[in-house]
Design an enzyme around this catalytic site. Sequence first.
Site, mmCIF file in Angstrom:
data_model
loop_
_atom_site.group_PDB
_atom_site.id
_atom_site.type_symbol
_atom_site.label_atom_id
_atom_site.label_comp_id
_atom_site.label_asym_id
_atom_site.label_seq_id
_atom_site.Cartn_x
_atom_site.Cartn_y
_atom_site.Cartn_z
ATOM 1 N N SER A 66 -9.388 5.675 -4.446
ATOM 2 C CA SER A 66 -7.836 5.528 -3.925
ATOM 3 C C SER A 66 -6.920 4.804 -5.058
ATOM 4 C CB SER A 66 -7.909 4.074 -2.431
ATOM 5 O OG SER A 66 -6.117 3.849 -3.201
ATOM 6 N N HIS A 97 -7.813 9.768 -2.613
ATOM 7 C CA HIS A 97 -7.335 8.968 -1.110
ATOM 8 C C HIS A 97 -5.848 8.231 -1.894
ATOM 9 C CE1 HIS A 97 -8.152 6.890 2.441
ATOM 10 N NE2 HIS A 97 -7.198 5.772 1.900
ATOM 11 N N ASP A 123 -2.622 6.112 -0.351
ATOM 12 C CA ASP A 123 -2.131 5.235 0.375
ATOM 13 C C ASP A 123 -1.031 5.527 0.698
ATOM 14 O OD1 ASP A 123 -4.719 4.339 1.850
ATOM 15 O OD2 ASP A 123 -4.730 3.364 -0.199
ATOM 16 N N MET A 161 2.205 4.098 2.762
ATOM 17 C CA MET A 161 2.936 2.680 3.310
ATOM 18 C C MET A 161 4.353 1.947 3.328
ATOM 19 S SD MET A 161 0.223 -0.163 1.463
ATOM 20 C CE MET A 161 -2.072 0.052 1.662
ATOM 21 N N HIS A 201 -3.893 9.249 3.387
ATOM 22 C CA HIS A 201 -4.142 8.280 5.108
ATOM 23 C C HIS A 201 -2.621 7.291 5.090
ATOM 24 C CE1 HIS A 201 -6.057 3.576 5.980
ATOM 25 N NE2 HIS A 201 -5.159 4.326 6.573
ATOM 26 N N MET A 223 -0.247 5.333 6.473
ATOM 27 C CA MET A 223 0.056 3.956 7.459
ATOM 28 C C MET A 223 1.402 3.276 7.613
ATOM 29 S SD MET A 223 -2.623 1.202 4.869
ATOM 30 C CE MET A 223 -2.832 3.298 3.428
ATOM 31 N N MET A 227 -11.542 1.771 8.951
ATOM 32 C CA MET A 227 -10.569 -0.101 8.171
ATOM 33 C C MET A 227 -11.850 -0.678 8.197
ATOM 34 S SD MET A 227 -8.448 1.593 7.066
ATOM 35 C CE MET A 227 -8.081 -0.213 5.869
ATOM 36 N N GLY A 258 -3.479 -2.921 4.250
ATOM 37 C CA GLY A 258 -1.886 -2.768 3.681
ATOM 38 C C GLY A 258 -1.452 -3.298 2.610
ATOM 39 N N ASP A 273 -12.914 2.149 4.251
ATOM 40 C CA ASP A 273 -11.590 2.462 3.336
ATOM 41 C C ASP A 273 -11.420 0.704 3.544
ATOM 42 O OD1 ASP A 273 -9.692 2.366 2.081
ATOM 43 O OD2 ASP A 273 -8.496 3.948 3.301
ATOM 44 N N GLY A 274 -11.916 0.127 1.994
ATOM 45 C CA GLY A 274 -11.628 -1.056 2.243
ATOM 46 C C GLY A 274 -12.703 -2.279 2.002
HETATM 47 C C1 DX5 Z 1 -5.353 -0.160 2.428
HETATM 48 C C2 DX5 Z 1 -5.640 0.896 1.396
HETATM 49 C C3 DX5 Z 1 -7.088 1.335 0.837
HETATM 50 C C4 DX5 Z 1 -6.939 -0.370 -0.358
HETATM 51 C C5 DX5 Z 1 -8.498 -0.076 -0.871
HETATM 52 O O1 DX5 Z 1 -4.732 -0.588 2.821
HETATM 53 O O2 DX5 Z 1 -5.897 1.656 3.053
HETATM 54 O O3 DX5 Z 1 -7.370 2.338 0.466
HETATM 55 O O4 DX5 Z 1 -6.300 0.744 -1.279
HETATM 56 O O5 DX5 Z 1 -8.570 -0.587 -2.033
HETATM 57 P P1 DX5 Z 1 -9.893 -1.527 -2.823
HETATM 58 O O6 DX5 Z 1 -11.413 -0.463 -2.441
HETATM 59 O O7 DX5 Z 1 -9.643 -1.967 -3.100
HETATM 60 O O8 DX5 Z 1 -10.470 -2.547 -1.069
HETATM 61 ZN ZN ZN Z 2 -6.285 3.810 2.422
#
Ligand code: DX5
Ligand code: ZN
Length: 216
Positions: free
Chosen positions: A7, A32, A34, A36, A65, A67, A136, A141, A174-175
């Site tokens: 990510s 990946h 992200d 937001m 992804h 969000m 997740m 976030g 993810d996470g």
């Molecule tokens: C969280 C994201 C993740 C995040 C993962 O909202 O969707 O993709 O970047 O980061 P780590 O691996 O540090 O938890």
């Molecule tokens: Zn993500």
Amino acid sequence: MIKLSPSILSADFSRLGEQVKEIEKHGADWVHIDVMDGMFVPNISFGVPVIKSIRNLTTLVFDVHLMIEDPARYVKDFVDAGADMITVHYEADRHIDRTIKYIKSLGVKAGVALNPGTPVSMIENLIPDLDMVLIMSVNPGFGGQKYIEYSVDKISQVKELKDKYNKELYIQVDGGIDATNVSKVVKCGANSIVAGSAVFKNNEIEKNISNIKSGF
Ligand code: DX5
Ligand code: ZN
């Protein structure tokens, strides 16, 4: 074949291009991305122009992804920016079935993400249309949060659906994934692994990726 999808939320944005090339060189399979919106999640990251700006630097799959609330509004923009797969949140879309079909009609792969509190049963009927289910394992976030233990149960439930429908399906987690917990999610059936801070920490991308992959 398990796919590692670092990510870039945890990358050094001041040299994002270099970091994308670095993960490619050291064995990442996907990127990946992200996105937001400060509404669906309490944070704003980046959007279409940033994705466009790195598209020509790598041949890796862009795993986007979203969000964001009502994601169908922006799906076409992300496809035009170079997304290869688009994952939307079940919780962010009143017409998730329509959105999945729309994503696929644009010629890219479609995924649905579930927040920790959303049961897997909500998406059983969607499985035949999906290319990926994203579990997740933190509340979305932010990067760098702690892995939620019951995520393994949800991964196993998706694996059961995958087998029941005899479906080619990516099960993404993810996470909070790192070298210490990646083996257990893989054992339950996860075949696409997102890792942000565990890949980019200490500016040791090569060593970090190799540590995570040794748990596959
Ligand atoms: C969280 C994201 C993740 C995040 C993962 O909202 O969707 O993709 O970047 O980061 P780590 O691996 O540090 O938890
Ligand atoms: Zn993500």
